[in-house]
Design an enzyme around this catalytic site. Structure first.
Site, PDB file in Angstrom:
ATOM      1  N   TYR A   1      10.156  -3.186  -3.092  1.00  0.00           N
ATOM      2  CA  TYR A   1       8.916  -2.661  -3.692  1.00  0.00           C
ATOM      3  C   TYR A   1       7.909  -2.279  -2.596  1.00  0.00           C
ATOM      4  O   TYR A   1       7.345  -1.189  -2.611  1.00  0.00           O
ATOM      5  CB  TYR A   1       8.299  -3.677  -4.669  1.00  0.00           C
ATOM      6  CG  TYR A   1       6.993  -3.174  -5.223  1.00  0.00           C
ATOM      7  CD1 TYR A   1       6.975  -2.166  -6.193  1.00  0.00           C
ATOM      8  CD2 TYR A   1       5.774  -3.655  -4.739  1.00  0.00           C
ATOM      9  CE1 TYR A   1       5.770  -1.659  -6.669  1.00  0.00           C
ATOM     10  CE2 TYR A   1       4.564  -3.150  -5.213  1.00  0.00           C
ATOM     11  CZ  TYR A   1       4.574  -2.153  -6.176  1.00  0.00           C
ATOM     12  OH  TYR A   1       3.383  -1.642  -6.627  1.00  0.00           O
TER      13      TYR A   1
ATOM     14  N   ARG B   1      -3.738 -11.614  -0.332  1.00  0.00           N
ATOM     15  CA  ARG B   1      -5.199 -11.689  -0.480  1.00  0.00           C
ATOM     16  C   ARG B   1      -5.658 -11.399  -1.909  1.00  0.00           C
ATOM     17  O   ARG B   1      -6.602 -11.992  -2.408  1.00  0.00           O
ATOM     18  CB  ARG B   1      -5.827 -10.673   0.492  1.00  0.00           C
ATOM     19  CG  ARG B   1      -7.326 -10.654   0.529  1.00  0.00           C
ATOM     20  CD  ARG B   1      -7.841  -9.377   1.177  1.00  0.00           C
ATOM     21  NE  ARG B   1      -7.432  -8.203   0.400  1.00  0.00           N
ATOM     22  CZ  ARG B   1      -7.523  -6.951   0.832  1.00  0.00           C
ATOM     23  NH1 ARG B   1      -7.986  -6.693   2.036  1.00  0.00           N
ATOM     24  NH2 ARG B   1      -7.150  -5.930   0.067  1.00  0.00           N
TER      25      ARG B   1
ATOM     26  N   ARG C   1      -0.985  -7.913 -13.050  1.00  0.00           N
ATOM     27  CA  ARG C   1       0.047  -7.304 -12.206  1.00  0.00           C
ATOM     28  C   ARG C   1       0.576  -8.385 -11.289  1.00  0.00           C
ATOM     29  O   ARG C   1      -0.189  -9.148 -10.701  1.00  0.00           O
ATOM     30  CB  ARG C   1      -0.553  -6.157 -11.392  1.00  0.00           C
ATOM     31  CG  ARG C   1      -0.956  -4.991 -12.275  1.00  0.00           C
ATOM     32  CD  ARG C   1      -1.480  -3.869 -11.461  1.00  0.00           C
ATOM     33  NE  ARG C   1      -2.527  -4.328 -10.556  1.00  0.00           N
ATOM     34  CZ  ARG C   1      -3.178  -3.549  -9.714  1.00  0.00           C
ATOM     35  NH1 ARG C   1      -2.861  -2.291  -9.623  1.00  0.00           N
ATOM     36  NH2 ARG C   1      -4.125  -4.023  -8.930  1.00  0.00           N
TER      37      ARG C   1
ATOM     38  N   PHE D   1      -5.932   4.359  15.422  1.00  0.00           N
ATOM     39  CA  PHE D   1      -5.759   4.555  13.984  1.00  0.00           C
ATOM     40  C   PHE D   1      -4.719   3.575  13.420  1.00  0.00           C
ATOM     41  O   PHE D   1      -4.878   3.047  12.322  1.00  0.00           O
ATOM     42  CB  PHE D   1      -5.340   6.023  13.748  1.00  0.00           C
ATOM     43  CG  PHE D   1      -4.899   6.325  12.351  1.00  0.00           C
ATOM     44  CD1 PHE D   1      -5.819   6.344  11.314  1.00  0.00           C
ATOM     45  CD2 PHE D   1      -3.568   6.593  12.069  1.00  0.00           C
ATOM     46  CE1 PHE D   1      -5.413   6.624  10.012  1.00  0.00           C
ATOM     47  CE2 PHE D   1      -3.153   6.877  10.773  1.00  0.00           C
ATOM     48  CZ  PHE D   1      -4.093   6.889   9.743  1.00  0.00           C
TER      49      PHE D   1
HETATM   50  C1  D9A Z   1      -2.355   3.545   5.462  1.00  0.00           C
HETATM   51 CL1  D9A Z   1      -2.038   7.504   5.209  1.00  0.00          CL
HETATM   52  C2  D9A Z   1      -2.546   3.197   4.102  1.00  0.00           C
HETATM   53  N1  D9A Z   1      -2.783   1.861   3.715  1.00  0.00           N
HETATM   54  C3  D9A Z   1      -3.671   1.046   4.395  1.00  0.00           C
HETATM   55  C4  D9A Z   1      -4.449   1.628   5.553  1.00  0.00           C
HETATM   56  O1  D9A Z   1      -3.631   1.857   6.685  1.00  0.00           O
HETATM   57  C5  D9A Z   1      -2.383   2.471   6.507  1.00  0.00           C
HETATM   58  C6  D9A Z   1      -2.495   4.182   3.106  1.00  0.00           C
HETATM   59  C7  D9A Z   1      -2.327   5.500   3.440  1.00  0.00           C
HETATM   60  C8  D9A Z   1      -2.198   5.861   4.776  1.00  0.00           C
HETATM   61  C9  D9A Z   1      -2.223   4.880   5.789  1.00  0.00           C
HETATM   62  C10 D9A Z   1      -1.849   2.872   7.882  1.00  0.00           C
HETATM   63  C11 D9A Z   1      -2.695   3.227   8.923  1.00  0.00           C
HETATM   64  C12 D9A Z   1      -2.165   3.558  10.162  1.00  0.00           C
HETATM   65  C13 D9A Z   1      -0.781   3.552  10.407  1.00  0.00           C
HETATM   66  C14 D9A Z   1       0.081   3.198   9.383  1.00  0.00           C
HETATM   67  C15 D9A Z   1      -0.454   2.857   8.095  1.00  0.00           C
HETATM   68  O2  D9A Z   1       1.464   3.216   9.528  1.00  0.00           O
HETATM   69  C16 D9A Z   1       2.035   3.672  10.710  1.00  0.00           C
HETATM   70  O3  D9A Z   1       0.353   2.564   7.009  1.00  0.00           O
HETATM   71  C17 D9A Z   1       1.459   1.818   7.064  1.00  0.00           C
HETATM   72  O4  D9A Z   1      -3.864  -0.103   4.052  1.00  0.00           O
HETATM   73  C18 D9A Z   1      -2.181   1.360   2.443  1.00  0.00           C
HETATM   74  C19 D9A Z   1      -0.759   0.738   2.541  1.00  0.00           C
HETATM   75  C20 D9A Z   1      -0.810  -0.659   3.123  1.00  0.00           C
HETATM   76  C21 D9A Z   1      -0.226   0.632   1.126  1.00  0.00           C
HETATM   77  C22 D9A Z   1       0.172   1.586   3.370  1.00  0.00           C
HETATM   78  C23 D9A Z   1      -5.653   0.792   5.940  1.00  0.00           C
HETATM   79  C24 D9A Z   1      -6.691   0.764   4.813  1.00  0.00           C
HETATM   80  N2  D9A Z   1      -7.538  -0.230   4.798  1.00  0.00           N
HETATM   81  C25 D9A Z   1      -8.536  -0.443   3.756  1.00  0.00           C
HETATM   82  C26 D9A Z   1      -8.973  -1.850   3.819  1.00  0.00           C
HETATM   83  C27 D9A Z   1      -8.315  -2.729   2.797  1.00  0.00           C
HETATM   84  O5  D9A Z   1      -8.710  -3.894   2.761  1.00  0.00           O
HETATM   85  O6  D9A Z   1      -7.451  -2.276   2.036  1.00  0.00           O
HETATM   86  O7  D9A Z   1      -6.710   1.580   3.934  1.00  0.00           O
HETATM   87  C28 D9A Z   1      -9.775   0.415   3.947  1.00  0.00           C
HETATM   88  O8  D9A Z   1     -10.012   0.955   5.050  1.00  0.00           O
HETATM   89  O9  D9A Z   1     -10.506   0.605   2.950  1.00  0.00           O
END
Ligand code: D9A
Length: 428
Positions: A168, A212, A225, A285
């Site tokens: 998943y 979390r 969920r 990034f």
């Molecule tokens: C990411 Cl294009 C995410 N996700 C994240 C954010 O980082 C990854 C969703 C879409 C994209 C990228 C991310 C960043 C950099 C490199 C990566 C990567 O891989 C090489 O993804 C793996 O969380 C969502 C997934 C985990 C589902 C992939 C970071 C982010 N942070 C949130 C804070 C939070 O608490 O969620 O979104 C924010 O900034 O609001």
């Protein structure tokens, strides 16, 4: 909102927070003129504040591709999340989403608040998508197709085993890692990373979020969920929701620690992925969310609050991470500090204590072997901050500048966050 108490306890958070605040302002002002790009960037700012900031440093064409990729994934997620859509309607949309992104006429109304706007005005996203280079379009299409199919598969399937959990997380996050690696490669700035390492980058972030967000997800209305795998929680309770009841506190924390131990396995791959990056903007990034993740795991471990409310890293610490993460030495330093903090929380009576310590030891070893630890600035500061005349003067000057700056650009509206710290100065 930032409280007076938070600043008083962590005065060295203040400078990076002010810097971040100003950077956020600058970023929001730089929104492009064309309406479809303006929509995409303002939407990105609305749905993800810190992500929107970090993306800002990438070069224009890669930044545009990552912005569209992010919004396409958010839209797909909005469809998956909306429990009011019947399965017979939802599955075909998820399966065909990779074709919808090529069609500016297509739209499907669902979700709430900002996500509803994103869905209703999705034509702006497709219009912008069609302006991306072919290499970027192909990567986004391929990942959207695989993610949509994976989400459809899990609509009627529960996360039972640890393998299901990994599968998943692969669909919803690991594939994001694979997609980003392809975008970085398409920009000509990076070699193509392996799928295994790219997948781990997503799994580490996603598993941290799942841990979390236990309470938020279980309390979801109309239907909770559940992402914690039965194979793990069934060792501690009969039903996943039993973890939130006070009488099960001991079992709940043991189960939580088991989940954290499972997530820690991916840290090693993540360090390897990041150490291979060459472009400084791409590096930052990628590294900032990973440091936030290990910091969040350290905060959640052995912490009953995960079952009572929201456990998040304080905003000042987030600002510090964004400010200080520049090189791989910074990443090793942060992983080292947070792993040590986590290790200090392991109680030998915990059923997984041995495994947890082994996983942590593996991370600590990689960080030590990097030979860069002596240069680091620690995130774990002494429990009592040191106040001296210089620090108080610096706080005073920053606040004065900020207030002057604010009243100069917005004479009628002084931001409420910054009104409070005046009191500090008076108190001193
Ligand atoms: C990411 Cl294009 C995410 N996700 C994240 C954010 O980082 C990854 C969703 C879409 C994209 C990228 C991310 C960043 C950099 C490199 C990566 C990567 O891989 C090489 O993804 C793996 O969380 C969502 C997934 C985990 C589902 C992939 C970071 C982010 N942070 C949130 C804070 C939070 O608490 O969620 O979104 C924010 O900034 O609001």
């Amino acid at each position: 909102m930032v409280s007076l108490q938070a600043i008083w306890r962590h005065p060295d958070d203040l400078y990076p927070m002010v810097k971040l605040k100003l950077a956020a302002r600058r970023a929001e002002k730089q929104i492009p003129a064309e309406p479809h790009w303006a929509f995409c960037y303002s939407m990105l700012h609305k749905v993800s504040r810190s992500f929107a900031l970090v993306i800002q440093q990438l070069d224009t064409d890669l930044r545009d591709a990552v912005c569209i990729f992010y919004l396409v994934l958010r839209a797909l997620d909005t469809v998956e999340d909306d429990t009011s859509i019947a399965t017979e309607v939802k599955v075909p949309i998820l399966m065909a989403f990779h074709r919808h992104i090529y069609d500016p006429e297509w739209h499907f109304s669902c979700g709430t608040k900002d996500y509803k706007v994103l869905m209703d005005e999705f034509h702006h996203v497709s219009t912008a998508f069609l302006e991306l280079g072919n290499g970027y379009q192909d990567a986004i299409e391929d990942i959207t197709m695989r993610m949509g199919a994976g989400m459809a598969k899990f609509i009627c399937k529960e996360v039972e085993t640890i393998d299901d959990y990994d599968e998943y997380c692969h669909y919803v996050a690991g594939l994001v890692g694979l997609g980003l690696s392809k975008l970085f490669h398409a920009s000509g700035k990076e070699d193509l990373a392996s799928d295994t390492l790219s997948n781990s980058m997503g799994l580490f972030l996603q598993k941290t979020n799942i841990i979390r967000d236990y309470l938020e997800d279980i309390n979801e209305i109309p239907k909770s969920r559940m992402f914690w795998p039965r194979q793990i929680w069934s060792k501690y309770v009969n039903k996943l929701e039993d973890l939130k009841y006070e009488e099960n506190s001991v079992k709940a924390v043991q189960c939580l620690n088991d989940m954290v131990t499972n997530a820690l396995v991916h840290a090693e791959d993540c360090l390897n992925y990041m150490s291979a990056l060459r472009d400084p903007a791409i590096f930052r990034f990628c590294a900032i969310p990973q440091i936030m993740a290990i910091g969040t795991l350290a905060l959640c471990y052995n912490n009953i609050q995960v079952f009572r409310g929201v456990v998040k890293m304080r905003r000042g610490l987030t600002a510090k991470v964004i400010d200080r993460t520049k090189t791989m030495a910074d990443v090793y330093g942060a992983f080292y500090d947070f792993s040590r903090m986590l290790k200090s929380k392991v109680d030998d009576a915990d059923p997984n204590a041995k495994k947890t310590k082994e996983n942590l030891e593996a991370i600590l070893k990689i960080c030590r072997d990097s030979g860069t630890l002596s240069q680091r600035k620690s995130y774990i500061i002494q429990s009592k901050p040191q106040y001296n005349a210089t620090l108080i003067a610096v706080i005073f000057i920053i606040l004065a500048l900020l207030l002057a700056y604010q009243s100069a650009i917005r004479p009628t509206n002084i931001c409420t966050i910054w009104k409070v710290p005046y009191v500090i100065v008076v108190n001193v």
